[in-house]
Motif scaffolding. Structure first.
Motif, short mmCIF file in Angstrom:
data_model
loop_
_atom_site.label_atom_id
_atom_site.label_comp_id
_atom_site.label_asym_id
_atom_site.label_seq_id
_atom_site.Cartn_x
_atom_site.Cartn_y
_atom_site.Cartn_z
N LEU A 153 5.11 -6.06 4.57
CA LEU A 153 4.35 -5.83 5.79
C LEU A 153 3.74 -4.62 5.61
CD1 LEU A 153 4.87 -6.72 9.19
CD2 LEU A 153 5.57 -4.40 9.07
N LEU A 154 2.53 -4.75 5.80
CA LEU A 154 1.99 -3.33 5.62
C LEU A 154 1.41 -2.39 6.83
CD1 LEU A 154 -0.58 -4.68 2.70
CD2 LEU A 154 1.56 -3.52 2.41
N ILE A 155 1.79 -1.13 6.79
CA ILE A 155 1.36 -0.42 7.95
C ILE A 155 0.42 0.68 7.47
CG2 ILE A 155 2.26 1.09 9.76
CD1 ILE A 155 4.98 -0.38 9.39
N LEU A 193 -2.82 6.53 16.78
CA LEU A 193 -3.48 5.41 17.59
C LEU A 193 -2.97 4.12 16.64
CD1 LEU A 193 -7.23 6.40 18.01
CD2 LEU A 193 -5.19 6.71 19.43
N VAL A 194 -2.49 3.09 17.25
CA VAL A 194 -1.68 2.02 16.76
C VAL A 194 -2.69 0.89 16.89
CG1 VAL A 194 0.15 0.68 16.91
CG2 VAL A 194 0.36 3.15 17.13
N HIS A 195 -2.96 0.07 15.83
CA HIS A 195 -3.67 -1.23 15.97
C HIS A 195 -3.07 -2.16 15.31
CE1 HIS A 195 -7.46 -4.06 15.03
NE2 HIS A 195 -7.40 -3.80 16.27
N GLU A 202 2.39 -7.37 15.44
CA GLU A 202 2.76 -7.26 16.94
C GLU A 202 4.12 -7.27 17.34
OE1 GLU A 202 0.95 -7.43 19.80
OE2 GLU A 202 -0.72 -6.84 18.87
N ASN A 203 4.94 -7.92 16.66
CA ASN A 203 6.46 -8.19 16.85
C ASN A 203 7.16 -6.77 16.67
OD1 ASN A 203 8.48 -9.84 17.73
ND2 ASN A 203 8.95 -10.37 15.39
N VAL A 204 6.40 -6.08 15.62
CA VAL A 204 7.18 -4.69 15.42
C VAL A 204 6.89 -3.82 16.52
CG1 VAL A 204 7.42 -3.01 13.75
CG2 VAL A 204 7.19 -5.29 12.76
#
Ligand code: SF4
Ligand code: SF4
Lengths: 366, 258
Positions: A153-155, A193-195, A202-204
């Motif tokens: 999962l990439l942030i 800012l979060v996208h 979304e779940n996270v």
């Protein structure tokens, strides 16, 4: 940015990490170790490189504490995501002599954890997509790579400054991440800012304390990222294939070879380089042997060894192989240039050889 | 019949022989695969026995050594050097730069009992060598590969790549790039596991020259870091001071120093 951009207070990062952990992810994040930013397991935001920036130049990498409260103001360290999916060294199968004299082959099975990586840069994602093209093409998918890749999962963290060695703007791969991430973060003076681009993402974030970002905040993000796009280095053009292949006999290759150590540090830190060698590790009793693969480099002798001859015994041919492949024949092989402009090969070259300088010199006929 | 193996010692510290003794369980396996006919440090003593493989530790420093290595060569099928001393003359080859006539009497009360050559030289300078394993000390892992390959009747395969390759695979952080340390990794053969950079210090080339070592580019970089010619000479004139490429590089800087 689109309108579904949210604002998160910086302290909310801890909740983000906690959410990841409770969702079963091993959380990998940037941290300072041995004078560099590395990716490793992280559980607390205090372990993030708060206030740290990286000062990079050819053959040099230094960290500096600015005293500010930014978590992502640095650009990169020696490794991107590559070691998490393409292991520097791993056994792939073993072979055992059976009592009847036959050989029995056994695949090495791996168990893969769900992993979230925080702080991934646009260039790192572009590089990962290039590695996907190599390891996951059509019929011959690399299972080790595939299994690890699937569980990532990439942030992303959009770059709000560039190192002197960065040139992602010129390759078109940064400084803003446009694809490939689950969640992206852009760090502002007092928040993030979060996208999101995926359901997993979304779940996270769904339980974070978010609010819709304001116009001012979006504008602040744009201006920071635009600033990061002002870079000192660039490639002479997007496709350098014809140019490079017209210079195969150029005297400059030998001039570079006089400076080049042929050490392979550039290819080892390059997030798109995928060359490896396969080696046998027989047990002392001669009954079992483990077959491993390990990162190799076009700068090593054995890389071009074919039954009895070393094709590229001299450094000039090794350096030429690296440049003509990465910036030339990659276009035929993978439909684009093999470089994402991260600048790692420039900083981590012990003698400070700069690919952008060499390519520009070749292009300008110098 | 099991292959017969001997381990001989010349001028050395015994550390490379320990690579055998530290092999753990593999040592037991080795004892079932070969007959160890001479290995003084481990017990059996029969220096003139005929063997299939003779492992040689240590450099040639006395007239007696010269006789001994000739006899060993005649008595073995394959001769393998282990370690910096046997392969490059060792740290003690620094004496090749000094005047023995002068310092021997300064150290020994009765110098007439000292019978030694003016130089410390590798085994290769005296007899044919079939395989050379570098390191100070050698790695047990590499020693086992050499022995296993020979027992399988294949030419031992040891990569001669640079320490940098191993260092990066270990995910060590480069000490040259982050600290300006005079690391010898880029001109040194891998095999040690990049131990020194792994603990944040520069490699000092105990595994000897790698293939295609560009010592001049590295030395120039050290100079760029601010090191003086005498510092650079010391980097090359250390454990493997007598290895051809290191020796030549040190000589270049020594000429500059004059
Ligand atoms: S070639 Fe250099 S700048 Fe380009 S992706 Fe590789 S390491 Fe980064
Ligand atoms: S370009 Fe630099 S990092 Fe790459 S092989 Fe040459 S000296 Fe090493």
């Amino acid at each position: 940015m689109t309108s579904n951009v949210n604002f998160l207070a910086k302290a909310g990062l801890q909740t983000l990490i906690d959410n990841l952990v409770s969702l079963g992810y091993e959380c990998i994040g940037p941290q300072v170790r041995d004078h560099a930013i590395v990716y490793d397991v992280i559980t607390n935001i205090a372990d993030l490189p708060v206030g740290i920036i990286d000062i990079q130049s050819p053959g040099q990498y230094r960290l500096e504490q600015t005293g500010d409260k930014n978590y992502f103001r640095w650009n990169n360290g020696p490794q991107a995501i590559k070691p998490l999916v393409f292991k520097p060294e791993e056994p792939i199968w073993s072979c055992q002599k059976s009592p009847d004299g036959n050989l029995r082959f056994e695949k090495n099975m791996i168990s893969v954890k769900k992993r979230a990586v925080i702080g991934v840069r646009a260039c790192d994602i572009a590089a990962l997509f290039l590695q996907d093209k190599h390891f996951l093409h059509d019929h011959n998918k690399d299972e080790y790579y595939r299994d690890r890749r699937q569980e990532l999962l990439l942030i992303a963290a959009n770059c709000t400054k560039s190192a002197a060695t960065c040139f992602c703007n010129s390759t078109g791969d940064g400084p803003r991440a446009h694809y490939g991430y689950d969640i992206s973060l852009t760090e502002l003076a007092d928040g993030l800012l979060v996208h999101t681009l995926s359901e997993q993402g979304e779940n996270v974030i769904k339980e974070l304390e978010l609010r819709t970002a304001s116009q001012e905040e979006l504008a602040e993000a744009d201006s920071l990222i635009n600033e990061a796009a002002e870079q000192q280095r660039s490639l002479p053009s997007h496709n350098l294939k014809d140019m490079l292949f017209s210079k195969l006999k150029d005297a400059r290759w030998q001039q570079i070879a006089e400076r080049c150590l042929s050490c392979g540090n550039c290819t080892s830190v390059c997030p798109t380089c995928f060359c490896h060698s396969e080696n046998e590790k027989p047990a002392m009793n001669g009954e079992v042997s483990q077959h491993t693969r390990q990162w190799d480099s076009c700068f090593s002798q054995e890389h071009s060894y074919i039954h009895g001859i070393t094709i590229r015994s001299e450094t000039q041919y090794r350096y030429r192989q690296w440049l003509t492949h990465k910036f030339g024949s990659w276009h035929d092989q993978y439909g684009r240039c093999g470089c994402v402009g991260c600048g790692r090969c420039i900083s981590w070259c012990p003698v400070g050889i700069d690919v952008t300088e060499e390519l520009n010199a070749f292009a300008n006929g110098a | 019949m099991k292959p017969r193996v001997a381990v001989h010692k010349f001028a050395s510290c015994d550390g490379c022989q320990l690579a055998f003794l530290n092999a753990g369980e593999d040592l037991l396996t080795i004892s079932t695969l070969v007959e160890l006919v001479h290995f003084a440090e481990a017990g059996p003593v029969d220096p003139d026995a005929r063997v299939d493989i003779a492992f040689i530790e240590g450099s040639i420093t006395t007239p007696h050594d010269i006789d001994r290595i000739q006899r060993i060569r005649k008595n073995c099928k394959y001769l393998v050097t282990i370690g910096a001393c046997a392969t490059a003359g060792g740290l003690q080859a620094l004496r090749n730069y000094a005047n023995a006539e002068q310092w021997v009497p300064e150290i020994y009360a009765q110098p007439e009992y000292i019978q030694s050559l003016d130089t410390s030289t590798p085994i290769r300078d005296h007899v044919d060598v079939d395989f050379e394993l570098w390191g100070c000390p050698i790695s047990t892992q590499q020693l086992l590969v050499v022995l296993r390959d020979m027992l399988s009747n294949i030419k031992p395969h040891i990569r001669q790549e640079k320490v940098c390759m191993e260092c990066k695979r270990n995910q060590n952080i480069c000490v040259m790039v982050t600290q300006g340390s005079p690391c010898m990794g880029p001109v040194t053969q891998a095999g040690c596991g990049a131990i020194c950079p792994g603990v944040g210090r520069d490699c000092y080339a105990c595994f000897g020259p790698s293939e295609n070592a560009n010592t001049t580019a590295l030395a120039n970089r050290f100079e760029g870091f601010g090191f003086l010619p005498q510092d650079i000479i010391r980097r090359f004139r250390f454990i493997n001071n007598n290895a051809t490429v290191y020796k030549a590089e040190a000589e270049k800087w020594s000429a500059k120093n004059d």
